[in-house]
Write an enzyme that holds these catalytic residues in place. Structure first.
Site, PDB file in Angstrom:
ATOM      1  N   ASP A   1       1.050   1.321   1.291  1.00  0.00           N
ATOM      2  CA  ASP A   1       0.779   2.758   1.172  1.00  0.00           C
ATOM      3  C   ASP A   1      -0.714   3.046   1.350  1.00  0.00           C
ATOM      4  OD1 ASP A   1      -0.119   1.793  -1.257  1.00  0.00           O
ATOM      5  OD2 ASP A   1       1.252   3.000  -2.482  1.00  0.00           O
ATOM      6  N   SER A   2      -1.523   1.998   1.541  1.00  0.00           N
ATOM      7  CA  SER A   2      -2.904   2.207   1.981  1.00  0.00           C
ATOM      8  C   SER A   2      -2.916   2.835   3.375  1.00  0.00           C
ATOM      9  CB  SER A   2      -3.685   0.887   1.978  1.00  0.00           C
ATOM     10  OG  SER A   2      -2.981  -0.111   2.687  1.00  0.00           O
TER      11      SER A   2
ATOM     12  N   LYS B   1       7.678  -4.060  -1.476  1.00  0.00           N
ATOM     13  CA  LYS B   1       6.732  -4.273  -2.576  1.00  0.00           C
ATOM     14  C   LYS B   1       6.758  -3.036  -3.459  1.00  0.00           C
ATOM     15  CE  LYS B   1       2.087  -4.163  -2.088  1.00  0.00           C
ATOM     16  NZ  LYS B   1       1.763  -3.050  -3.005  1.00  0.00           N
TER      17      LYS B   1
ATOM     18  N   ASP C   1       5.872  -1.136   1.614  1.00  0.00           N
ATOM     19  CA  ASP C   1       5.629  -0.616   0.264  1.00  0.00           C
ATOM     20  C   ASP C   1       6.648   0.463  -0.072  1.00  0.00           C
ATOM     21  OD1 ASP C   1       3.684  -1.667  -1.378  1.00  0.00           O
ATOM     22  OD2 ASP C   1       2.058  -0.449  -0.555  1.00  0.00           O
TER      23      ASP C   1
ATOM     24  N   GLU D   1      -4.130  -7.434  -8.238  1.00  0.00           N
ATOM     25  CA  GLU D   1      -5.219  -6.657  -7.633  1.00  0.00           C
ATOM     26  C   GLU D   1      -6.312  -6.362  -8.659  1.00  0.00           C
ATOM     27  OE1 GLU D   1      -4.191  -3.219  -5.261  1.00  0.00           O
ATOM     28  OE2 GLU D   1      -6.290  -2.634  -5.057  1.00  0.00           O
TER      29      GLU D   1
ATOM     30  N   GLU E   1       4.957  -1.407  -7.293  1.00  0.00           N
ATOM     31  CA  GLU E   1       3.870  -1.565  -8.255  1.00  0.00           C
ATOM     32  C   GLU E   1       4.396  -1.457  -9.686  1.00  0.00           C
ATOM     33  OE1 GLU E   1       0.688   1.172  -7.458  1.00  0.00           O
ATOM     34  OE2 GLU E   1       0.417   0.434  -5.400  1.00  0.00           O
TER      35      GLU E   1
HETATM   36  O1  KIV Z   1      -0.997  -0.672   0.153  1.00  0.00           O
HETATM   37  C1  KIV Z   1      -1.687  -1.691   0.178  1.00  0.00           C
HETATM   38  O2  KIV Z   1      -2.468  -1.920   1.095  1.00  0.00           O
HETATM   39  C2  KIV Z   1      -1.562  -2.639  -0.924  1.00  0.00           C
HETATM   40  C3  KIV Z   1      -2.472  -3.825  -0.904  1.00  0.00           C
HETATM   41  C4  KIV Z   1      -3.799  -3.403  -1.413  1.00  0.00           C
HETATM   42  C5  KIV Z   1      -1.925  -4.959  -1.677  1.00  0.00           C
HETATM   43  O3  KIV Z   1      -0.780  -2.455  -1.783  1.00  0.00           O
END
Ligand code: KIV
Length: 284
Positions: A52-53, A120, A91, A189, A122
């Site tokens: 989600d970055s 993934k 994500d 992280e 969180e």
């Molecule tokens: O979204 C992302 O880029 C992340 C990484 C920082 C692990 O979750």
């Protein structure tokens, strides 16, 4: 071509990824489109995260919180069309796994429409039941504890986690709860390197560090931080391996100048017309 060579490799699965615990470090990076995903594969990375970055790095958002499931699906599909060998993860964005029904529905979209091989999410103990629900239905989950960007409104910002006893215990408990729930790996992280080391020693699943020191089982970085494309000061944990913003700016400036002065395009960039055709054209 390097890409074809990489593509002939069997894809790395989540269980293959997990089996790499304690072996050669697992190298992961984010990517959000086909060209960069292909380059990451050519470089030999093990895992590509459509994180989600995406929001701050590609979509122009200030934070990860604005990213939607549709965004991740769209970009994951581009990435998975481009690569074969690396494990591609998507994500689950903010609030897309608030309930198990949401998590199942949205993870299935990432797998079915985005083509990812794992998701993934969180959180630690508080979302262990979600991880259990996903993994028991066949969707591999990578967990993510420590600094979790989807919680910045509650935690007060992008700050290191696990520096005092309470925070460090939360990281330990979260990672262990996720392992027990079936996660095949866990991102740590922005936690102290010594904490990451002991968590790595105690867990049977790989730890993937970002700002968590060198002793994790692998590392992940945000592509745009590595390449100088983030348009903000890099986080402390990132190293800029290239200045693609500078190289791109220089190339586009040269292009603009050459068009302005008439040196581009030149004859070598053009096409020839058959003899006599121009003379026989009608503009009536
Ligand atoms: O979204 C992302 O880029 C992340 C990484 C920082 C692990 O979750």
């Amino acid at each position: 071509m390097a890409h074809e060579a990489a593509s002939s490799e069997a894809p790395l699965t989540a269980s293959g990824f997990r089996a790499r615990k304690g072996a050669a470090p697992l190298v992961c990076v984010t990517a959000y489109d086909a060209p960069f995903a292909r380059l990451a594969e050519e470089a030999g990375v093990d895992g590509i995260l459509v994180g989600d970055s995406l929001g701050p790095n590609v979509l122009g958002h200030t934070r990860e919180l604005h990213v939607t499931v549709d965004d991740i699906v769209h970009h994951a599909a581009a990435v998975t069309r481009a690569v074969t060998a690396p494990l591609v993860l998507g994500d689950l964005p903010f609030m897309s796994y608030a309930t198990l029904d949401d998590a199942l529905h949205n993870a299935a979209r990432l797998v079915r429409d985005g083509g990812v091989a794992a998701v993934k999410l969180e959180g630690g103990a508080e979302v262990a039941a979600i991880t259990e629900g996903l993994t028991s239905r066949g969707i591999p989950v990578m967990a993510h504890v420590g600094l979790t960007p989807q919680s910045v409104l509650a935690t007060g910002g992008y700050v290191a986690q696990g520096v005092n006893l309470e925070g460090a215990q939360r990281v330990v408990d979260g990672a262990r709860a996720q392992e027990a729930a079936g996660a095949f790996a866990v991102v740590l992280e922005a936690v102290p390197a010594r904490l990451a080391s002991v968590v790595t020693e105690r867990l049977a699943i790989p730890t993937i560090g970002i700002g968590a020191g060198p002793n994790c089982d692998g590392q992940i970085q945000v592509l745009h931080d590595l390449l100088g494309l983030a348009f903000r000061p890099p986080p402390r944990h990132a190293h800029r391996y290239a200045d693609l913003a500078g190289a791109t700016r220089d190339a586009l400036t040269q292009y603009r100048d050459e068009v302005a002065e008439g040196s581009f395009p030149s004859a070598e960039h053009g096409f020839k017309i058959r003899r006599g055709v121009i003379d026989r054209l009608s503009f009536d």
